[in-house]
Design an enzyme around this catalytic site. Structure first.
Site, short mmCIF file in Angstrom:
data_model
loop_
_atom_site.label_atom_id
_atom_site.label_comp_id
_atom_site.label_asym_id
_atom_site.label_seq_id
_atom_site.Cartn_x
_atom_site.Cartn_y
_atom_site.Cartn_z
N ASN A 1 0.86 -1.19 0.00
CA ASN A 1 0.00 0.00 0.00
C ASN A 1 0.89 1.24 0.00
OD1 ASN A 1 0.80 0.48 2.72
ND2 ASN A 1 -0.94 -0.70 3.51
N GLU B 1 3.30 1.47 3.01
CA GLU B 1 4.38 0.47 2.88
C GLU B 1 5.37 0.87 1.81
OE1 GLU B 1 1.76 -3.43 4.30
OE2 GLU B 1 1.78 -2.79 2.20
N ASP C 1 -6.31 -7.89 1.60
CA ASP C 1 -6.53 -9.32 1.38
C ASP C 1 -7.52 -9.55 0.25
OD1 ASP C 1 -4.87 -9.80 3.58
OD2 ASP C 1 -6.55 -9.86 4.98
#
Length: 312
Positions: free
Chosen positions: A191, A194, A261
Site C-alpha cells: 500500500n 508500505e 486481502d
C-alpha cells in the site's frame, strides 16, 4: 481469449485468529479515565493469511492455506473455521502459540476501543521451511499468494528455494522489512504507506508521485508492482514500465481492515482464470472498493463481484 480451467490458489503466510468482543459503553471506569465495555457477545474469524484464503474461497475458488499454528486451545478454533469455510489447510507447528488479535468494540458506534495481540515473532527453521516447500510442490497450484505479516514465516531460505523450485506465479502482500525477499517474484502489492517505508521517501497520493515510486520499485525488485491508494484506488506498474491507474468507486471508506486481502485474492482469482494482469488489477480494485464500505474485516463473494462493470 480462451479461459483456462483454474487450479487451486495456494496461500502461504501467518494465520491469525481474530477475536472480537462486542459490548455497550455506558460509563467511565472510576478507577481510571477509560470506558467500561459491558460485553454482549464474542466472535472468532480467520485473520492474516486466513482472511486471504477466506477471500479466495468466497470467490468460488479452491483455497489451500499453508501456515503455522500453535498446539493450544485456539488451534482447534482455526481448524473449525477453515473447515466451516471449506478451506483446505496444512498447518505446521514449531512451538510458538497461535497468533491472536483480540479487538474490543463498542456496538453503539462500531468503534474499536482496544486491541490486544498475542504472538511470538521468530524466523522458522530450515527444516520447517523445507516441509512447507515440499507441501507446495506436491500441490503445484498455478498461483501462490504470500501473505507476509513479518512474524517469521517468510525467510530468505524459504523464498530462495520457492523461487528456484516453484514454477507458478508468486503474488506477494509484503511487509517493508522483508521486501528484499521478493525480488524476481511475479508481483508485489504494497500500500502507499508500505511503499514509503520500502523506499524511505514521502509519497503524496498523487498520480505522478505514485508512478515514480512504482517505477523505482519495478526497477529495483524486478517485478510487477501494484500500489494500493485507499480512496484513490490503485496503480499498476508492469515490468516493462507500463502504468495503469484504477479509480476506486467507493462512495465512503468505512473500514479498510482486510481490503488488501480482498485485493490480492481477487487479483489471484482473475489471473487464475487466465486473464491479463491489467484486467485482473482493475477487477481487484473494484472488489476492494466494495469491502471498505463495511465495518470490520469482510470478504466479497462472486455474486457481488459479478455486479461490477469489470467482472471477468
Amino acid at each position: 481469449m480462451s479461459r483456462k480451467t483454474s487450479s487451486p490458489i495456494c496461500i502461504i503466510g501467518e494465520t491469525m485468529l481474530d477475536k472480537y468482543t462486542y459490548g455497550q459503553v455506558k460509563r467511565i471506569n472510576p478507577e481510571a479515565p477509560v470506558p467500561i465495555l459491558q460485553v454482549t457477545k464474542e466472535t472468532f474469524t480467520l485473520g492474516g493469511a486466513g482472511n486471504t484464503a477466506n477471500n479466495v474461497k468466497s470467490l468460488n475458488q479452491r483455497a489451500i492455506l499453508i501456515s503455522l499454528s500453535g498446539q493450544d486451545e485456539y488451534h482447534q478454533q482455526i481448524i473449525n473455521l477453515c473447515e466451516k469455510n471449506n478451506i483446505q489447510y496444512y498447518f505446521f507447528s514449531d512451538g510458538r502459540p497461535t497468533i491472536i488479535k483480540h479487538r474490543f468494540v463498542a456496538l453503539s458506534y462500531n468503534q474499536q476501543l482496544l486491541r490486544i495481540d498475542h504472538e511470538v515473532i521468530k524466523p522458522i527453521r530450515v527444516t520447517l521451511a523445507n516441509k512447507i516447500i515440499q507441501t507446495l510442490l506436491k500441490l503445484q497450484p498455478n498461483i501462490l499468494i504470500i501473505s507476509d505479516y513479518a512474524k517469521g514465516l517468510a525467510t530468505q531460505y524459504l523464498l530462495t528455494r520457492l523461487k528456484e523450485k516453484y514454477t507458478g506465479k508468486i503474488l506477494v502482500d509484503p511487509k517493508p522489512e522483508n521486501i528484499k525477499l521478493y525480488k524476481n517474484t511475479y508481483l508485489i502489492k504494497p500500500n502507499l504507506d508500505e511503499s514509503q517505508k520500502i523506499l524511505g521517501i514521502k509519497i503524496k497520493n498523487q498520480d505522478s508521485q505514485v508512478e515514480r515510486a512504482g517505477i523505482t520499485l519495478v526497477r529495483k525488485y524486478k517485478t510487477n508492482v501494484v500500489i494500493t491508494r485507499g480512496a484513490k484506488g490503485s496503480t499498476l506498474v508492469t515490468r516493462d514500465l507500463n502504468i495503469f491507474h484504477f479509480r476506486s468507486q467507493t462512495k465512503e471508506v468505512y473500514d479498510v481492515s482486510g481490503a488488501g486481502d480482498t485485493y490480492i485474492a481477487t487479483l489471484a482469482y482473475a489471473l487464475n482464470k487466465g486473464h491479463t494482469l491489467i484486467k485482473a488489477a482493475r477487477l481487484a480494485d473494484r472488489a476492494s472498493s466494495i469491502v471498505v464500505s463495511r465495518f470490520g474485516v469482510s470478504t466479497i463473494n462472486l455474486n457481488e463481484l459479478k455486479t461490477t462493470q469489470d467482472f471477468v
